[in-house]
Design a protein around this motif. Structure first.
Motif, short mmCIF file in Angstrom:
data_model
loop_
_atom_site.label_atom_id
_atom_site.label_comp_id
_atom_site.label_asym_id
_atom_site.label_seq_id
_atom_site.Cartn_x
_atom_site.Cartn_y
_atom_site.Cartn_z
N PHE A 1 0.83 -1.20 0.00
CA PHE A 1 0.00 0.00 0.00
C PHE A 1 0.87 1.26 0.00
CE2 PHE A 1 -3.58 -2.54 2.12
CZ PHE A 1 -4.32 -2.61 0.96
N GLY A 2 1.93 1.23 0.80
CA GLY A 2 2.80 2.38 0.89
C GLY A 2 3.51 2.68 -0.43
N LYS A 3 3.96 1.64 -1.12
CA LYS A 3 4.63 1.83 -2.41
C LYS A 3 3.67 2.43 -3.43
CE LYS A 3 7.88 1.42 -5.49
NZ LYS A 3 9.09 2.28 -5.44
N LEU A 4 2.44 1.94 -3.47
CA LEU A 4 1.45 2.48 -4.40
C LEU A 4 1.15 3.94 -4.09
CD1 LEU A 4 -0.94 -0.59 -4.48
CD2 LEU A 4 0.31 0.31 -6.45
N ALA A 5 1.00 4.25 -2.81
CA ALA A 5 0.72 5.64 -2.42
C ALA A 5 1.88 6.55 -2.83
CB ALA A 5 0.49 5.73 -0.91
N GLU A 6 3.10 6.08 -2.63
CA GLU A 6 4.28 6.87 -3.00
C GLU A 6 4.32 7.13 -4.50
OE1 GLU A 6 9.15 6.41 -3.13
OE2 GLU A 6 7.96 4.93 -2.06
N LEU A 7 4.04 6.10 -5.30
CA LEU A 7 4.05 6.25 -6.76
C LEU A 7 3.00 7.25 -7.22
CD1 LEU A 7 4.53 2.52 -7.85
CD2 LEU A 7 6.19 4.38 -8.11
N LEU A 8 1.81 7.18 -6.61
CA LEU A 8 0.75 8.12 -6.99
C LEU A 8 1.08 9.54 -6.54
CD1 LEU A 8 -2.43 5.98 -6.23
CD2 LEU A 8 -1.66 6.74 -8.49
N GLU A 9 1.60 9.65 -5.33
CA GLU A 9 1.87 10.97 -4.76
C GLU A 9 2.99 11.70 -5.50
OE1 GLU A 9 1.11 12.43 -0.31
OE2 GLU A 9 2.76 11.00 -0.49
N THR A 10 3.93 10.95 -6.04
CA THR A 10 5.06 11.55 -6.75
C THR A 10 4.86 11.54 -8.27
OG1 THR A 10 6.25 9.43 -6.79
CG2 THR A 10 6.68 10.91 -4.92
N ASN A 11 3.64 11.17 -8.69
CA ASN A 11 3.30 11.11 -10.12
C ASN A 11 4.20 10.15 -10.90
OD1 ASN A 11 1.18 13.07 -10.01
ND2 ASN A 11 2.75 14.67 -9.85
N HIS A 12 4.58 9.05 -10.27
CA HIS A 12 5.40 8.04 -10.93
C HIS A 12 4.64 6.73 -11.14
CE1 HIS A 12 9.01 10.49 -9.56
NE2 HIS A 12 9.12 10.41 -10.88
N TYR A 13 3.34 6.75 -10.90
CA TYR A 13 2.57 5.52 -11.13
C TYR A 13 2.37 5.29 -12.62
CZ TYR A 13 -1.02 1.93 -10.73
OH TYR A 13 -1.72 0.75 -10.84
N TYR A 14 2.04 6.33 -13.36
CA TYR A 14 1.79 6.23 -14.79
C TYR A 14 2.94 6.73 -15.65
CZ TYR A 14 -3.12 5.34 -13.61
OH TYR A 14 -4.28 4.82 -13.12
#
Length: 203
Positions: free
Chosen positions: A139-152
């Motif tokens: 969950f933390g990794k996903l939140a970090e990716l979304l918060e830093t705009n690195h998910y997409y």
């Protein structure tokens, strides 16, 4: 001197754990619906995947109470209200709760069970605590990716998987729609987090 299970703190802790896991399952199912509404299908699937594992945890704790079938166990406890509209906030809250179980709640329950002589319950608390750590880190990794705009998107070329058709896209930014199945970009997940994906499978 052996402690009667009917009078033990462990029986109460097992019920607290059963209640907590049951609530977590429902929270994650609701969070999954929120993510799906926002076209974040892959994140929705991760919430559902975790929710089903929480159901399995609840079943483990409930089974350990089987000898008390027909009785009622009264407990007190506090449970979180994580009714956010923002998916990143839902992920961060889920991480906080999972890490709390890993670091504090289940180790304490496990120690009580050990002291009272209920070794199967002690093992269950400690083993499930380790699983909650995995949940929390994910969950933390996903939140970090979304918060830093690195998910997409990424500063360097990387891979994403479309969870609808399995297409592996390579690049710095996920396309708006999958070039194979034409599903929305919300179906993509970083390949490193995709289920059952291994680079060796491409060879």
């Amino acid at each position: 001197m052996a402690i009667d299970f009917k009078e033990s703190r462990t029986r109460e802790n097992l019920m607290r754990a059963f209640a907590g896991e049951s609530q977590a399952r429902n929270r994650y199912t609701i969070a999954a619906a929120t993510a799906k509404e926002q076209k974040m299908f892959a994140v929705s699937q991760i919430f559902l995947f975790t929710a089903d594992q929480e159901r399995a945890h609840a079943e483990v704790f409930y089974h350990l109470l089987k000898s008390l079938s027909g009785t009622t166990i009264h407990i007190d406890g506090g449970y979180p209200v994580d009714n956010f509209e923002n998916v990143t906030e839902l992920l961060k809250a889920a991480r906080h709760n999972e890490m709390g179980e890993f670091e504090d709640v289940y180790p304490a329950f496990g120690e009580v069970a050990r002291e009272e002589g209920f070794m199967q319950a002690a093992a269950a608390f400690h083993q499930i605590a380790e699983i909650e750590k995995i949940h929390g880190n994910r969950f933390g990794k996903l939140a970090e990716l979304l918060e830093t705009n690195h998910y997409y998107e990424s500063e360097t070329e990387q891979e994403w998987m479309c969870l609808n058709c399995g297409h592996i896209y390579r690049g710095k930014r996920v396309p708006e729609v999958c070039p194979v199945c034409r599903h929305d970009k919300g179906y993509f997940i970083p390949a490193s987090l995709a289920p059952y994906f291994e680079k060796e499978f491409e060879k």
